[in-house]
Structure formats: C-alpha cells, structure tokens
Design a protein around this motif. Structure first.
Motif, PDB file in Angstrom:
ATOM      1  N   ARG A  90       0.833  -1.200   0.000  1.00 59.12           N
ATOM      2  CA  ARG A  90       0.000   0.000   0.000  1.00 59.12           C
ATOM      3  C   ARG A  90       0.872   1.257   0.000  1.00 59.12           C
ATOM      4  NH1 ARG A  90      -5.258   1.209   1.318  1.00 59.12           N
ATOM      5  NH2 ARG A  90      -5.627  -0.961   1.954  1.00 59.12           N
ATOM      6  N   LEU A 125      -6.642   2.507  -5.764  1.00 58.95           N
ATOM      7  CA  LEU A 125      -6.031   1.308  -5.219  1.00 58.95           C
ATOM      8  C   LEU A 125      -6.953   0.115  -5.429  1.00 58.95           C
ATOM      9  CD1 LEU A 125      -4.673   2.593  -1.786  1.00 58.95           C
ATOM     10  CD2 LEU A 125      -3.356   2.130  -3.845  1.00 58.95           C
ATOM     11  N   ASP A 126      -6.378  -1.045  -5.699  1.00 61.23           N
ATOM     12  CA  ASP A 126      -7.145  -2.274  -5.770  1.00 61.23           C
ATOM     13  C   ASP A 126      -7.250  -2.834  -4.354  1.00 61.23           C
ATOM     14  OD1 ASP A 126      -8.125  -4.858  -6.093  1.00 61.23           O
ATOM     15  OD2 ASP A 126      -7.154  -5.132  -8.040  1.00 61.23           O
ATOM     16  N   GLU A 127      -8.295  -2.445  -3.648  1.00 63.19           N
ATOM     17  CA  GLU A 127      -8.441  -2.821  -2.243  1.00 63.19           C
ATOM     18  C   GLU A 127      -8.648  -4.321  -2.075  1.00 63.19           C
ATOM     19  OE1 GLU A 127      -7.801  -1.064   0.241  1.00 63.19           O
ATOM     20  OE2 GLU A 127      -7.905   1.023  -0.457  1.00 63.19           O
ATOM     21  N   ASP A 128      -9.301  -4.978  -3.025  1.00 66.79           N
ATOM     22  CA  ASP A 128      -9.474  -6.433  -2.938  1.00 66.79           C
ATOM     23  C   ASP A 128      -8.127  -7.132  -2.997  1.00 66.79           C
ATOM     24  OD1 ASP A 128     -12.244  -6.276  -2.743  1.00 66.79           O
ATOM     25  OD2 ASP A 128     -12.525  -6.366  -4.916  1.00 66.79           O
ATOM     26  N   ARG A 142      -6.281  -6.541   0.312  1.00 65.67           N
ATOM     27  CA  ARG A 142      -6.868  -7.344   1.393  1.00 65.67           C
ATOM     28  C   ARG A 142      -6.404  -8.803   1.290  1.00 65.67           C
ATOM     29  NH1 ARG A 142     -11.578  -6.480   0.242  1.00 65.67           N
ATOM     30  NH2 ARG A 142     -12.121  -8.428  -0.831  1.00 65.67           N
TER      31      ARG A 142
END
Length: 344
Positions: free
Chosen positions: A278, A298-301, A304
């Motif tokens: 991140r 951002l590609d939060e998946d 995560r």
C-alpha cells in the motif's frame, strides 16, 4: 549486429509464427508444472506505476498487466500458473511499443529467481527455433551496481534520498557523464514535492531512465546476440519486488532479461507485505500527481487478499511476447509480425 528484415511478414507467415510460438511457450511452462489461467481484461484498478497509463473502460480500466489478478489466484491456492494476456497501455506507440500487446506472465512457488532466468532462456530458445532461427548462443548475468560504477565511476548504496543522490552524482554531471542532463548535478533536477519518499522515487526513476538511455542501452547493444539478465537492482527501484540488505547495499530482488539490446522480460521475488505494498502504491500515485499524471485507484481487494489469505512465497516474470516474436523473426517492428488487421 545483424540488420533486421526490411519487409513485414505475410499474414500467412504471421499466423504460422504465432501458432508455433504459442505452442512452444505452453509446452515449456506446462512441462514445468504450471497451469494456464485466463483473468479478466477489464479491472477495477491497475497496478499503479509511474509513466504507464491505463485505458479507461468504465467502470474500470483495461488491464495494463494481469499481475494483481494472478496474485489473487495464488493467494487462493492456485499453485504455479501462467497466462498469455492481452494488455493495454495508453499512448504507447512505436516500433517496439503498442497500446495493445501480449504479455506472457508466470509465477513459480518458492524464492529462486534463477528459475525464472532458466524459463526465459528456454522460452526464447524455443520460440527462435520454432520460427526457424538460431537462438542466442549464450546468456550472461550483469549486476546493476557493478555496471553503474563501471560506466559512471560512482558506487551507490541503493536507497539514497534525492539530496544524497544529487550530491553523489554532481561531479559526473560536470564531467559530462550524463550528456548535459540537468542543471544542478543530476539527471534531471529534483522534483518539487514535500514528500521525501516521492522525491526519492522521482530521483531514482529519472536516474534509471537517463542512465539506461546513455549507458545501459548502448552496452546491451554492444553485447550483440548474447542474452543478458540484469539483476541486483537498487532497493529504491524495487517496484513490486522484495528488498534486503546485501553487503552494505540496499537491494531489490528484481531482474530484467534482454536479447540483442531489447528488453524482453521483468521479474521479481514478489512483495508479500500488504502494508508495504500500500505504501509503495501511494508513493507512486503521489509521484504521478507531481508529474501531472492522473491519480489511480487502489485495488483494495488485492491488498486485502495479499494479507489474508496471503500471497505464498513466489517469483513472477512478465515477458513481452510480441517483442520476442519480432526478434525471433528478425523483424524491425512489432507491426511487421502483428496479427492486427487495421488501425483502431
């Protein structure tokens, strides 16, 4: 070095070449125990990189690479995988660039970058032979730090901030090592940003670009038909690779593979820390903003799943298949071997 062919291939020949190349690529990687996958072309968010702009495809983007999607599969237990993916990058046009091209990307479990080097060598040889041309006779390994010191007379640590880097390189600018670039001791001058990490990233990115143009590329071309794996990158240029301290240097576990002076592939010992990933994405996005490029989500998946279930220890490589076929066919331009039937 041999001059490439001046005439584009006939379409019958192009179809035969692509069929042969795709066949031997799949044969090698499947023989190594990798399974083929196919991930979506449209994504919510691309991997954030400086100087690479995605093409909008609302509500998302056309993928600039399949990297994040493939890492999510790895985190979910896919095991070693590969794919030949159509990827898209805005405004990349030229003899060796195209807005749409084929990226061969593969991931191995474990932390051995040498296995990726062996894959590249085998794939390059197989594609050359498949289209009827002699492959590179040998491959050599080159060290970023050693080459830089050889060409520029400067020993770098690999994580200097922008001020340190500028100070270290000022004498070389005055001596003409950088071909007159910049006005304050480095190629080019420092970026005006309040964020020290953005300034560091900007300084190192600019340094690598100018050094490549003036020193690395001519050296690679001078190696002739020999293949070159360039490794041991500075930590400041880690991108999505892991970093470590080695012999008093800050090193990125990253490599690039070149043939006949042409960059073909880029590989990493993959970063697995979601918090660090991140931070790097945010730093690159801030650099994009400072350079006047659009901010990217951002590609939060992905972030995560990088944490839970977590990415296994793995290495990954991305190879430009169009460039490899161009070289194997002794062609001058990607357009000479492309299956595209007209301008978009």
């Amino acid at each position: 070095m041999r001059q490439p062919l001046s005439q584009p291939l006939s379409y019958a020949r192009r179809v035969a070449v692509w069929d042969a190349a795709l066949s031997v690529v799949r044969t090698h990687l499947r023989g190594e125990g990798l399974r083929e996958v196919s991930t979506p072309v449209r994504v919510v968010a691309p991997a954030i990189e400086p100087y690479i702009d995605p093409i909008a495809a609302p509500p998302g983007f056309l993928a600039t690479s399949p990297e994040l999607a493939m890492k999510r599969l790895l985190a979910r237990g896919s095991g070693p995988i590969f794919q030949v993916s159509h990827v898209f990058r805005q405004a990349e046009r030229g003899d060796r660039h195209s807005e749409e091209f084929h990226l061969l990307e593969w991931y191995r479990l474990g932390g051995e970058l040498r296995a990726l080097e062996a894959d590249v060598e085998a794939i390059v040889a197989a594609v050359f032979v498949a289209v009827g041309r002699e492959p590179p006779g040998r491959w050599i390994r080159a060290d970023f730090f050693a080459l830089f010191e050889q060409h520029c007379g400067v020993s770098l640590r690999g994580d200097e901030d922008d001020a340190e880097l500028h100070a270290r390189l000022a004498p070389q600018l005055r001596a003409g090592v950088w071909g007159g670039q910049g006005s304050d001791g480095t190629p080019p001058g420092p970026l005006a940003s309040r964020d020290p990490e953005v300034r560091r990233l900007a300084a190192w990115t600019s340094l690598f670009s100018v050094w490549s143009d003036l020193h690395l590329d001519p050296w690679l071309i001078g190696q002739g038909e020999v293949g070159v794996h360039l490794g041991n990158f500075p930590a400041a240029l880690a991108a999505l690779a892991q970093r470590s301290e080695q012999g008093g240097r800050a090193v990125a576990h990253r490599l690039e593979s070149h043939v006949a002076g042409v960059e073909l592939a880029n590989g990493y010992l993959e970063l697995r820390d979601p918090a660090e990933q991140r931070r790097r994405f945010l730093a690159v996005d801030a650099l994009r903003g400072a350079l006047g490029q659009a901010s990217l989500p951002l590609d939060e998946d992905f972030l995560r799943e990088l944490g839970e279930p977590g990415l296994p220890l793995c290495t990954g490589m991305a190879l430009g298949l169009d460039r490899l076929i161009m070289l194997a066919c002794d062609a001058a331009r990607l357009a000479d071997v492309s299956l595209a039937l007209g301008a978009v």
